[in-house]
Design a protein around this motif. Structure first.
Motif, mmCIF file in Angstrom:
data_model
loop_
_atom_site.group_PDB
_atom_site.id
_atom_site.type_symbol
_atom_site.label_atom_id
_atom_site.label_comp_id
_atom_site.label_asym_id
_atom_site.label_seq_id
_atom_site.Cartn_x
_atom_site.Cartn_y
_atom_site.Cartn_z
ATOM 1 N N ARG A 145 68.267 147.052 53.986
ATOM 2 C CA ARG A 145 68.121 148.337 53.291
ATOM 3 C C ARG A 145 67.718 148.151 51.833
ATOM 4 O O ARG A 145 67.746 149.097 51.052
ATOM 5 N N GLN B 192 71.578 146.301 51.336
ATOM 6 C CA GLN B 192 72.314 147.210 50.463
ATOM 7 C C GLN B 192 73.778 146.791 50.493
ATOM 8 O O GLN B 192 74.396 146.749 51.556
ATOM 9 N N THR C 165 71.421 155.855 51.371
ATOM 10 C CA THR C 165 70.531 154.711 51.192
ATOM 11 C C THR C 165 69.228 155.272 50.616
ATOM 12 O O THR C 165 68.997 156.485 50.675
ATOM 13 N N THR D 76 63.601 155.055 44.634
ATOM 14 C CA THR D 76 63.569 155.090 46.098
ATOM 15 C C THR D 76 62.161 154.854 46.643
ATOM 16 O O THR D 76 62.000 154.276 47.718
#
Length: 330
Positions: free
Chosen positions: A284, A296, A260, A172
């Motif tokens: 994303r 995403q 996300t 992330t």
């Protein structure tokens, strides 16, 4: 005496991958700079064993090294060989440290790599000595049976070695380009900014953060490793996610919360969504070198309860659905 990569790890040339990894881990625990803060030689040796592991743990690099195609740094060997003009290049030491820790080299070696190295010969001077173009036409000049005019580059103060680090960052953080705090070999802590297009194996050079030497400090080279995620996977600049939904949400449509890398968002699942339907969350994903972000991609997966009497009764009384396998010719 210069040790080859196998000698640095204390193993034989025919060692297996498991033996290489075991030897490296054992030495790394002993030589890690955090455990040897009063012994600078340990930090140098830590870098050398890490460089050895970097080459020998990679099948392609190991094969090329065993065939003599690359040197201990992983650089192509001089086409002139060890006995070329003015002698071969001293072994370098772009070592890699694990987990943001410093690398270095063995004692009494110059592991500065390309920056600050002296070339085996100054080829422009060599050809100038072989051929005199004055007066038009080339003349070979001989002195005592050999060619004159061979001049080797003057050896100036050597620049410090480059120190290599390996930094493992959360998936992330790589998506969000979150700055990473690392501690360098000199004990100083810096916030490392991740560049656009960061990927597995990306290298970030920090000028003047390497080893000290009379010719100036070398650089620090940080190799990025992106940790795998529990449910996100990477596909170029895009991120993929498998999203479980209930039969009711798939049939009737629903707004559901979706994770996300930068926090959950609400996503609309259209009515009549089947497993395999892909929904897109724009912007994303990872940031490319051009500064544009990927998406995403969310794949719907309809999950049915294992034993639900109400659903079973509904299915038994339902005559709809048609033949979903018609497209397969059956």
């Amino acid at each position: 005496m210069a040790f080859d990569l196998y000698q640095r790890l204390g193993i034989q040339r025919g060692a297996s991958e498991a033996e290489i990894k075991k030897a490296y881990r054992s030495l790394a625990k002993q030589l890690h700079p955090d455990r040897n803060q009063d012994n600078p030689n340990a930090a140098k040796r830590f870098g050398e064993i890490t460089q050895a592991y970097d080459v020998l743990s990679d099948k392609d690099k190991r094969g090329r090294y065993d065939r003599g195609e690359i040197d201990e740094e992983g650089n192509p060997k001089s086409p002139f060989g060890g006995g070329g003009f003015g002698g071969g290049r001293a072994p370098g030491g772009n070592a890699r440290g694990g987990g943001g820790q410093p690398g270095g080299g063995f004692d009494n070696f110059n592991f500065g790599g390309a920056p600050g190295s002296v070339d085996p010969a100054d080829l422009s001077d060599l050809f100038e000595g072989l051929f005199n173009s004055a007066g038009g036409g080339a003349r070979a000049r001989q002195s005592g049976g050999g060619f004159s005019g061979f001049r080797q580059k003057a050896r100036g103060p050597q620049k410090g070695a480059d120190l290599a680090y390996r930094l493992k960052i959360p998936f992330t953080d790589a998506v969000a380009l979150k700055s990473q705090r690392i501690t360098l070999g000199d004990g100083k802590t810096i916030d490392l900014k991740l560049p656009n297009g960061v990927d597995q194996g990306s290298k970030i050079r920090l000028g003047g953060k390497g080893a000290e030497a009379p010719g100036g400090r070398g650089d620090a080279i940080v190799t990025i490793e992106i940790a795998p995620h529990a449910f996100f996977t990477r596909e170029g600049k895009n991120i993929r996610l498998l999203l479980p939904v209930t039969l009711k949400e798939a049939v009737l449509g629903a707004k559901v919360k979706v994770p996300t890398p930068e926090g959950p968002v609400m996503l609309s699942v259209p009515k009549g969504s089947s497993s395999g339907k892909v929904l897109r969350l724009a912007g994303r994903g990872f940031t490319g070198k051009d500064g544009k972000r990927g998406d995403q991609l969310v794949t719907v997966h309809v999950e049915l309860p294992a034993d639900d009497a109400e659903l079973r009764a509904f299915a038994e009384g339902w005559s709809g659905g048609g033949n979903p396998r018609a497209g397969l010719g059956v």
